[in-house]
Design a protein around this motif. Structure first.
Motif, mmCIF file in Angstrom:
data_model
loop_
_atom_site.group_PDB
_atom_site.id
_atom_site.type_symbol
_atom_site.label_atom_id
_atom_site.label_comp_id
_atom_site.label_asym_id
_atom_site.label_seq_id
_atom_site.Cartn_x
_atom_site.Cartn_y
_atom_site.Cartn_z
ATOM 1 N N PHE A 1 -6.421 4.579 16.709
ATOM 2 C CA PHE A 1 -6.226 5.153 15.372
ATOM 3 C C PHE A 1 -4.757 5.408 15.059
ATOM 4 O O PHE A 1 -4.350 5.347 13.899
ATOM 5 C CB PHE A 1 -7.090 6.400 15.193
ATOM 6 N N GLY A 2 -3.958 5.664 16.089
ATOM 7 C CA GLY A 2 -2.521 5.793 15.869
ATOM 8 C C GLY A 2 -1.930 4.477 15.369
ATOM 9 O O GLY A 2 -1.178 4.438 14.393
ATOM 10 N N LEU A 3 -2.321 3.386 16.015
ATOM 11 C CA LEU A 3 -1.788 2.071 15.625
ATOM 12 C C LEU A 3 -2.332 1.628 14.270
ATOM 13 O O LEU A 3 -1.586 1.097 13.444
ATOM 14 C CB LEU A 3 -2.134 1.025 16.695
ATOM 15 N N VAL A 4 -3.637 1.851 14.040
ATOM 16 C CA VAL A 4 -4.230 1.458 12.748
ATOM 17 C C VAL A 4 -3.530 2.217 11.615
ATOM 18 O O VAL A 4 -3.133 1.627 10.605
ATOM 19 C CB VAL A 4 -5.754 1.732 12.731
ATOM 20 N N GLY A 5 -3.368 3.520 11.803
ATOM 21 C CA GLY A 5 -2.722 4.325 10.778
ATOM 22 C C GLY A 5 -1.312 3.852 10.501
ATOM 23 O O GLY A 5 -0.911 3.679 9.349
ATOM 24 N N TYR A 6 -0.560 3.617 11.549
ATOM 25 C CA TYR A 6 0.835 3.179 11.407
ATOM 26 C C TYR A 6 0.910 1.825 10.694
ATOM 27 O O TYR A 6 1.775 1.593 9.857
ATOM 28 C CB TYR A 6 1.479 3.094 12.793
ATOM 29 N N ALA A 7 -0.056 0.948 11.030
ATOM 30 C CA ALA A 7 -0.021 -0.417 10.470
ATOM 31 C C ALA A 7 -0.433 -0.449 9.001
ATOM 32 O O ALA A 7 0.144 -1.209 8.217
ATOM 33 C CB ALA A 7 -0.940 -1.321 11.296
ATOM 34 N N VAL A 8 -1.411 0.355 8.609
ATOM 35 C CA VAL A 8 -1.932 0.213 7.239
ATOM 36 C C VAL A 8 -1.316 1.203 6.250
ATOM 37 O O VAL A 8 -1.500 1.049 5.039
ATOM 38 C CB VAL A 8 -3.481 0.337 7.178
ATOM 39 N N PHE A 9 -0.589 2.177 6.730
ATOM 40 C CA PHE A 9 -0.112 3.237 5.841
ATOM 41 C C PHE A 9 0.786 2.705 4.728
ATOM 42 O O PHE A 9 0.703 3.145 3.581
ATOM 43 C CB PHE A 9 0.625 4.304 6.647
ATOM 44 N N ASP A 10 1.619 1.752 5.059
ATOM 45 C CA ASP A 10 2.526 1.153 4.075
ATOM 46 C C ASP A 10 1.736 0.610 2.882
ATOM 47 O O ASP A 10 2.112 0.795 1.732
ATOM 48 C CB ASP A 10 3.307 0.022 4.754
ATOM 49 N N PHE A 11 0.619 -0.043 3.169
ATOM 50 C CA PHE A 11 -0.196 -0.637 2.101
ATOM 51 C C PHE A 11 -0.882 0.447 1.271
ATOM 52 O O PHE A 11 -1.110 0.269 0.076
ATOM 53 C CB PHE A 11 -1.237 -1.594 2.682
ATOM 54 N N LEU A 12 -1.212 1.566 1.914
ATOM 55 C CA LEU A 12 -1.889 2.644 1.190
ATOM 56 C C LEU A 12 -0.973 3.274 0.148
ATOM 57 O O LEU A 12 -1.433 3.829 -0.839
ATOM 58 C CB LEU A 12 -2.364 3.741 2.159
ATOM 59 N N LEU A 13 0.340 3.188 0.365
ATOM 60 C CA LEU A 13 1.277 3.792 -0.582
ATOM 61 C C LEU A 13 1.597 2.875 -1.753
ATOM 62 O O LEU A 13 2.227 3.291 -2.710
ATOM 63 C CB LEU A 13 2.587 4.173 0.118
ATOM 64 N N GLU A 14 1.176 1.603 -1.665
ATOM 65 C CA GLU A 14 1.410 0.688 -2.789
ATOM 66 C C GLU A 14 0.587 1.143 -3.976
ATOM 67 O O GLU A 14 -0.456 1.762 -3.825
ATOM 68 C CB GLU A 14 0.975 -0.738 -2.400
ATOM 69 N N ASP A 15 1.060 0.790 -5.196
ATOM 70 C CA ASP A 15 0.291 1.229 -6.369
ATOM 71 C C ASP A 15 -1.011 0.447 -6.491
ATOM 72 O O ASP A 15 -1.142 -0.625 -5.970
ATOM 73 C CB ASP A 15 1.121 1.033 -7.645
#
Lengths: 247, 226
Positions: B212-226
């Motif tokens: 979950f640490g790696l998943v969070g780190y990897a996808v977080f950037d995309f979650l901040l996109e509009d």
């Protein structure tokens, strides 16, 4: 000033903005449509139009906070949205929200933004004091933002916007909540007397047009009604555009 | 300090300073835990718990208390423009994820500093299990912080945020809770701490944290996109 400029800093000859057929949809509603213009590296553009004409949407696209749905946008030489990451830190954005934390003081907020932009230590402190002095906020800088008036918050937001010495300013109603003194002080930081490009969204063309090199009129539905040199636009036209009657 | 480290420190420092000034999350989490222990004490009509029941009471209480903090984790970023400020800055957006995980970890550890001794006072005969419990708490806290940060960032833009966080988070942390209670159970058996399968459950916790640490780190950037 300690801000490190990225290698891809714009050259004086390169336009700050080159837009063609820019469009943004929110679901089935088109907020911005067919916007095209070119703005020089040190020019000012004033954007006028009625409520809901897409002015804020245009600024947020240029700030890389929204993705365009269509068309082309080249900002400081970077194509959006593909090269948006190259633009971060090169734009100063002053929107409707001051982007300040209410539970921190003005100085703490500015320190926070300085660190985000890689301005460190003594350089950051010097720059923050210089900016607070420029907007007459040295004495109020340690007060919590929540306890400041809307005008004081706007002065801090102006400081936050130019803290990292951006190459392009995107200003959405920069005079809002400011009194005459505040407007004059803010003008010293975000006015046209700096070698950088500015896009100013305003409902007050009377004040903004004399400082502008170019003007963009947006109509209902975000349609670009007219793009021209600011001198070609008469004040009455701009007022009508703001009232939504330019077509 | 690299720009990312400076930004990490700035975001974490800002969160901790705000929490210290406003006390919006921690007191509520601590009060919830204490109240729940009182309810368990009278509801179960027991002055002493051991083994799986003790582990279950402890972890169910800590989990639901954590949800209170997770719900509020991104509220200031949403309401005061923090998301925009970070998206405008020349930093990797995953820094925000890392800083929020660290902030939530600190909240959880602070909560446990209050709640676990009170749990021991209410339900355990001695505090002998508390020392080995620290490793379980640390590993479970990281998993909860990583998953909670991810879910909180997704839910914060929704009006049903308070509903969404528990609805999405709780199923995701079931494996974490199984491992945490599995590792805690032998520590709380009658007659002092035991270590039956303790190491295995710690490894499961570690694996959960890693994923979950790696998943969070990897996808977080995309979650901040509009």
């Amino acid at each position: 000033m300690a801000t490190e400029r990225p290698a891809e800093q714009i050259s004086a000859a390169e336009p700050a903005l080159r837009l063609a057929g820019l469009r943004r949809d929110f679901g089935e509603r088109t907020a911005l449509d067919g916007v095209g213009l070119t703005l020089g590296a040190t020019e000012s553009l004033v954007v006028v139009g009625p409520n809901g004409a897409g002015k804020t949407t245009l600024l947020r696209i240029l700030a890389t906070l929204l993705r365009p749905s269509g068309g082309e946008a080249l900002v400081l030489g970077c194509a959006l949205p593909a090269e948006a990451w190259k633009l971060r830190g090169r734009i100063g954005y002053l929107g409707h929200e001051p982007l300040l934390y209410r539970d921190l003081s003005g100085r703490e907020n500015l320190r926070f933004h300085a660190r985000l932009h890689g301005i460190k230590g003594e350089a950051a402190e010097t720059r923050i004091e210089q900016l607070l002095a420029a907007v007459g906020m040295e004495a109020r800088g340690d007060g919590r933002v929540a306890e400041l008036s809307a005008g004081m918050r706007q002065r801090l937001a102006v400081c936050r916007c130019v803290l990292h010495e951006p190459e392009l300013l995107l200003l959405d109603e920069p005079d809002s909540n400011l009194d005459a003194e505040g407007r004059e002080l803010a003008r010293g930081l975000i006015g046209p007397d700096h070698d950088r490009a500015r896009v100013v969204v305003t409902h007050d063309p009377e004040r903004a047009l004399p400082d502008a090199d170019r003007a963009l009129l947006l109509g209902h539905g975000g349609h670009a009604v007219r793009e021209c040199a600011a001198g070609e636009l008469d004040l009455e036209q701009a007022r009508l555009a703001n009232a939504g009657a330019s077509r | 300090m690299t720009p990312s480290r400076a930004a990490f420190a700035a975001i974490l420092g800002k969160d901790l300073r705000s929490e210290l000034r406003t006390l919006q999350s921690l007191p509520a989490m601590a009060l919830f835990s204490i109240t729940t222990f009182v309810i368990f004490r009278f509801g179960l009509d027991r002055t002493h718990l051991s083994g799986s029941l003790a582990a279950g009471v402890l972890w169910a209480t800590l989990l639901f208390a954590a949800v209170l903090g997770i719900n509020r984790l991104f509220v200031t970023e949403r309401e005061e423009g923090g998301f925009d400020a970070i998206r405008l800055a020349p930093i990797d957006r995953s820094v925000l994820f890392s800083a929020k995980v660290a902030a939530l970890m600190i909240y959880l550890l602070a909560l446990e500093l209050i709640a676990v001794p009170i749990f021991a006072l209410f339900f355990l005969g001695s505090g002998a299990a508390l020392a080995p419990l620290v490793s379980v708490l640390l590993l479970a806290d990281f998993g909860l912080a990583a998953t909670g940060t991810l879910i909180s960032s997704m839910a914060v833009n929704s009006r049903a945020r308070d509903l969404l966080v528990p609805l999405v988070l709780l199923p995701l942390v079931v494996p974490l809770m199984i491992a945490a209670t599995g590792a805690t159970e032998p520590l709380l058996v009658l007659g002092g701490p035991g270590y039956h399968r303790f190491g295995t459950w710690l490894m499961v916790l570690g694996l959960y944290d890693l994923i979950f640490g790696l998943v969070g780190y990897a996808v977080f950037d995309f979650l901040l996109e509009d």
